[in-house]
Design an enzyme around this catalytic site. Structure first.
Site, PDB file in Angstrom:
ATOM      1  N   THR A   1      83.433 -16.429  62.514  1.00 49.75           N
ATOM      2  CA  THR A   1      82.980 -16.047  63.845  1.00 49.75           C
ATOM      3  C   THR A   1      82.976 -17.290  64.709  1.00 49.75           C
ATOM      4  O   THR A   1      82.379 -18.307  64.340  1.00 49.75           O
ATOM      5  CB  THR A   1      81.574 -15.431  63.802  1.00 49.75           C
TER       6      THR A   1
ATOM      7  N   MET B   1      84.412 -17.229  70.952  1.00 51.62           N
ATOM      8  CA  MET B   1      84.909 -16.100  71.729  1.00 51.62           C
ATOM      9  C   MET B   1      85.081 -14.836  70.911  1.00 51.62           C
ATOM     10  O   MET B   1      85.201 -13.753  71.486  1.00 51.62           O
ATOM     11  CB  MET B   1      86.257 -16.465  72.377  1.00 51.62           C
TER      12      MET B   1
ATOM     13  N   ASP C   1      91.663 -29.852  72.547  1.00 51.03           N
ATOM     14  CA  ASP C   1      90.609 -29.851  71.525  1.00 51.03           C
ATOM     15  C   ASP C   1      91.197 -30.231  70.165  1.00 51.03           C
ATOM     16  O   ASP C   1      90.953 -29.567  69.165  1.00 51.03           O
ATOM     17  CB  ASP C   1      89.932 -28.484  71.465  1.00 51.03           C
TER      18      ASP C   1
END
Length: 431
Positions: A21, A24, A141
């Site tokens: 999870t 988003m 990122d």
């Protein structure tokens, strides 16, 4: 009905197991009923389904990843929206199910990589990033959790979820900081636009950690770490590393993006030179075609401001025609005006710090995070001049005999099945 085991999206993708999870959405292992293959499906969280901004970001993620096609970038197979029994439509991405392990898990287990494996990983990652950079995309990122390594030693970059086309309208709010504090480039921490050189900086931080066993900057929180990226030089690398390796990492970690390798390709070429026993070439300071050279990170010192002001004044004098010796009166400020200007500068600096504190991610790379988003489909290969050279260095096979512990696996990364011919590598720790 929320996503759960047994749910079939669009009559095709049957969810089998929740893998992770993220910020988003959720990442599920699923079966493509039409093609009979295992895939990873990233489903947007239900609480975001009614938010137009999040829906658009999710669609932008699909468009971004659909532009790229390279063995070093995890693939996206499909995008869709499915009705969830009266709860509205839920968007999802169908992705490659990567048989590998994230680099942060490897580093947690081994401490650091052997030098040859670290350089192999850096060169592969740089060449994969160049495909995105040549397409006008910035990952924004790059970190060990988004670099996967397969049993054969193939590197795959994941999670282009916050990548954006450099020339496209931004989906994120103006000035929003995107990235992870431990690996963020100084210009990103300041809220400036990310560039390919920002990805190179982040990859340099990954390289620093891979060869030394520790990150260059640490602190009590994200803000502290981000400010160190902005203002402090990285600590020296261990002296037992070859000088050309230390020089390579030092070049990538300079504060001014114009002084780094401009994209993944030139960085990968520099790594290849180091692997061949040579010094890394100095970065070209010529900006990419059609773009201005990025500005240096402001130091906030009076000397820097005064020098810049003097340079502009001198240039202005050279460009003006003679005026017969008449000089306009020099502008002066009262003590009250100077106080107001000083206060405005302080408030501006505080605003930047508060913005970084509010939006930057947690400093570590081991906390729960958005599931990496593999990427795929390019519309043709980029020109040869944009590829950053050929991949002349051989890729190492990182596979060794014996069992490998799989702890801390993230995203949709799965360990090898019992039928795999080779187990994941137990990476050699540099001595």
């Amino acid at each position: 009905m929320s996503p759960r085991v047994g749910v079939t999206l669009s009559g095709r993708y049957r969810l089998q197991r929740l893998i992770a999870t993220g910020g988003m959405g959720q990442v599920w292992e699923a079966v493509d009923n039409r093609l009979g293959r295992r895939v990873a499906v990233k489903v947007l969280k239900s609480e975001f389904s009614s938010d137009p901004e999040f829906i658009e970001r999710f669609r932008a993620e699909a468009r971004t990843t659909a532009m790229l096609n390279h063995p070093g970038i995890a693939s996206v197979h499909d995008y869709g929206e499915s009705q969830m029994n009266g709860e509205g439509r839920t968007a999802y991405l169908v992705m490659e199910l990567v048989n590998g392990e994230p680099l942060n898990s490897v580093l947690k287990r081994t401490g650091r990589l052997s030098l040859r494996h670290a350089l192999d990983m850096l060169e592969q990652t740089g060449r994969a990033l160049q495909i995105a950079h040549a397409a006008g995309l910035v990952h924004r990122d790059v970190k060990p959790g988004n670099i996967l390594i397969t049993p054969t030693g193939q590197v795959k970059i994941t999670d282009f979820g916050i990548a954006k086309a450099v020339d496209a309208a931004p989906v994120t709010q103006t000035g929003m900081v995107m990235g992870t504090a431990q690996y963020i480039a100084p210009e990103q921490a300041l809220g400036h636009d990310a560039s390919p050189a920002s990805d190179v900086y982040s990859l340099g931080v990954v390289g620093y950690e891979a060869v030394s066993g520790k990150r260059p900057f640490a602190g009590d929180g994200a803000l502290t770490v981000a400010m160190k990226h902005i203002k402090e030089p990285p600590p020296p690398l261990p002296p037992d590393l070859p000088p050309n390796v230390r020089e390579l990492i030092e070049i990538t970690l300079v504060k001014n993006p114009a002084m780094r390798y401009r994209s993944g390709g030139p960085f990968a070429d520099a790594v290849a030179a180091v692997r061949a026993g040579r010094r890394p070439p100095r970065p070209s300071q010529t900006p990419p075609p059609g773009r201005a050279a990025p500005a240096a990170i402001p130091s906030g010192t009076t000397a820097r401001v005064a020098a810049n002001s003097a340079g502009r004044t001198a240039a202005s004098r050279r460009s003006r025609p003679a005026t017969g010796g008449h000089r306009p009166p020099r502008r002066t400020f009262s003590s009250g005006q100077r106080a107001l200007l000083w206060a405005a500068g302080v408030l501006g600096a505080l605003a930047i710090i508060i913005a970084v504190l509010l939006v930057i991610k947690a400093p570590g790379d081991n906390s729960p995070q958005q599931a990496p988003t593999p990427t795929v489909t390019t519309t043709g290969n980029p020109p040869a001049s944009n590829t950053g050279g050929t991949d002349a260095s051989p890729r190492l096979n990182w596979t060794e005999r014996g069992e490998t512990r799989h702890s801390g696996l993230q995203s949709w990364v799965v360990p090898p099945t019992p039928h795999s011919r080779a187990s994941l590598a137990r990476y050699e720790i540099a001595q």
